[in-house]
Design a protein around this motif. Structure first.
Motif, PDB file in Angstrom:
ATOM      1  N   CYS A  91       0.874  -1.429  -0.190  1.00 21.20           N
ATOM      2  CA  CYS A  91       0.062  -0.110  -0.402  1.00 21.20           C
ATOM      3  C   CYS A  91       0.789   0.847   0.138  1.00 21.20           C
ATOM      4  O   CYS A  91       0.572   2.193  -0.935  1.00 21.20           O
ATOM      5  CB  CYS A  91      -1.331  -0.214   1.600  1.00 21.20           C
ATOM      6  SG  CYS A  91      -2.785  -1.383   1.099  1.00 21.20           S
ATOM      7  N   TYR A  94       1.732   1.657  -3.825  1.00 20.41           N
ATOM      8  CA  TYR A  94       1.008   2.457  -4.765  1.00 20.41           C
ATOM      9  C   TYR A  94       1.173   3.913  -4.176  1.00 20.41           C
ATOM     10  O   TYR A  94       0.832   4.004  -5.280  1.00 20.41           O
ATOM     11  CB  TYR A  94      -0.016   1.085  -4.334  1.00 20.41           C
ATOM     12  CG  TYR A  94      -1.496   2.214  -5.301  1.00 20.41           C
ATOM     13  CD1 TYR A  94      -1.658   1.709  -5.510  1.00 20.41           C
ATOM     14  CD2 TYR A  94      -2.133   2.912  -4.535  1.00 20.41           C
ATOM     15  CE1 TYR A  94      -2.383   1.979  -6.637  1.00 20.41           C
ATOM     16  CE2 TYR A  94      -2.919   3.826  -5.017  1.00 20.41           C
ATOM     17  CZ  TYR A  94      -3.363   3.697  -6.494  1.00 20.41           C
ATOM     18  OH  TYR A  94      -4.572   3.492  -6.928  1.00 20.41           O
ATOM     19  N   THR A 121      -5.110   7.765  -3.748  1.00 18.99           N
ATOM     20  CA  THR A 121      -4.115   6.829  -2.603  1.00 18.99           C
ATOM     21  C   THR A 121      -3.943   6.381  -1.317  1.00 18.99           C
ATOM     22  O   THR A 121      -3.530   5.836  -1.001  1.00 18.99           O
ATOM     23  CB  THR A 121      -2.603   7.222  -3.615  1.00 18.99           C
ATOM     24  OG1 THR A 121      -2.503   8.370  -3.065  1.00 18.99           O
ATOM     25  CG2 THR A 121      -2.897   7.028  -5.308  1.00 18.99           C
ATOM     26  N   LYS A 125      -4.169   3.658   0.811  1.00 24.05           N
ATOM     27  CA  LYS A 125      -3.053   3.255   2.077  1.00 24.05           C
ATOM     28  C   LYS A 125      -3.903   2.714   3.453  1.00 24.05           C
ATOM     29  O   LYS A 125      -3.838   2.103   3.785  1.00 24.05           O
ATOM     30  CB  LYS A 125      -2.744   4.337   2.216  1.00 24.05           C
ATOM     31  CG  LYS A 125      -0.957   3.441   2.899  1.00 24.05           C
ATOM     32  CD  LYS A 125       0.148   4.900   2.655  1.00 24.05           C
ATOM     33  CE  LYS A 125      -0.280   6.489   2.765  1.00 24.05           C
ATOM     34  NZ  LYS A 125       0.606   7.060   2.992  1.00 24.05           N
TER      35      LYS A 125
END
Length: 263
Positions: A91, A94, A121, A125
């Motif tokens: 995560c 990303y 994002t 996360k």
């Protein structure tokens, strides 16, 4: 007793060295052949210098491998370790790659965007690491309240280390300091503390030298591993105390980051 203590020490040293070796090997491989090309992993640091994010993926990988393969750990603990660390690192990666240009920071900003129908994002996360923490906590504890507290501690620890990643060496140095007492604990907490310590130590020199940064991937993975060590070494009272402290740190996130930057 002496033999048992000796085996315990050797187990922790083994986990630490395994994490350091795996992290360094992954770091070297990523520098030679970064996935997606070098530019994808380059960033400007606080001083405007160009650095790469290879240390983040390397520490996440090294920590997960060492924790999952550590001696003395039950199968459920190994599974929880791999799940929490890899999910936190994934995560974080990303967000490192796809959220680099997003100026929004903090829970409130990402939740506000989600309320307006935008999945940032940071929101991915937040919920991804939270879900992985709860799943890992469910594997490590038996009672519902303990499972919940464990999930908060794992996700909260991941977030805390990320808050400290504001200058070279801050987050990695914090992992060394916060994880060191866990090396003395019996049971799974010892090797689970050794894994992030070894991984952080392997890249600390490059981090301080401003050649790399651990980014969200490394900070969250290392923090999740510390959270796992805390969970396995504490009962309900200890979990509640740690959870309360981590929630308070999250609420005061900007102040925590500013204090880390000032050190």
């Amino acid at each position: 007793m002496v033999a048992v203590a000796g085996n315990r020490v050797l187990g922790r040293i083994s986990s630490l060295l395994a994490a350091a070796g795996a992290t360094r090997a992954t770091y070297t491989a990523l520098r030679k052949r970064p996935p997606g090309g070098a530019v994808l992993w380059e960033r400007k640091n606080y001083a405007g210098r160009t650095v790469h994010l290879h240390a983040g993926l390397a520490t996440a990988t090294g920590t997960a491998l060492a924790a999952a393969a550590a001696p003395e750990l039950p199968a459920r603990t190994r599974t929880a370790a791999a799940l929490a660390v890899l999910a936190a690192g994934g995560c974080g990666a990303y967000d490192d790659v796809f959220g680099a240009d997003d100026p929004r920071r903090g829970f409130r900003a990402h939740l506000s965007a989600l309320k307006d129908g935008e999945v940032t994002t940071g929101a991915v996360k937040l919920f991804g690491i939270g879900a992985a923490g709860l799943a890992a906590g469910a594997l490590l504890k038996e009672r519902p309240a303990d499972k919940l507290l464990a999930g908060v501690v794992i996700a909260g620890s991941a977030h805390l280390v990320n808050l400290l990643d504001v200058r070279p060496g801050r987050a990695a140095g914090a992992v060394l300091a916060l994880g060191a007492p866990g090396l003395l604990r019996r049971g799974p907490a010892g090797p689970l503390s050794a894994a992030p310590i070894g991984a952080a130590a392997a890249v600390l020199g490059d981090d301080l030298g401003e050649r790399t940064m651990i980014g969200d991937a490394g900070a969250h993975a290392l923090g999740a591993a510390l959270g796992l060590a805390i969970v396995t070494g504490n009962g309900r009272r200890g979990l509640a105390a740690h959870a309360a402290g981590l929630i308070a740190a999250a609420a005061a996130g900007d102040r925590v980051s500013r204090a880390a930057a000032a050190i």
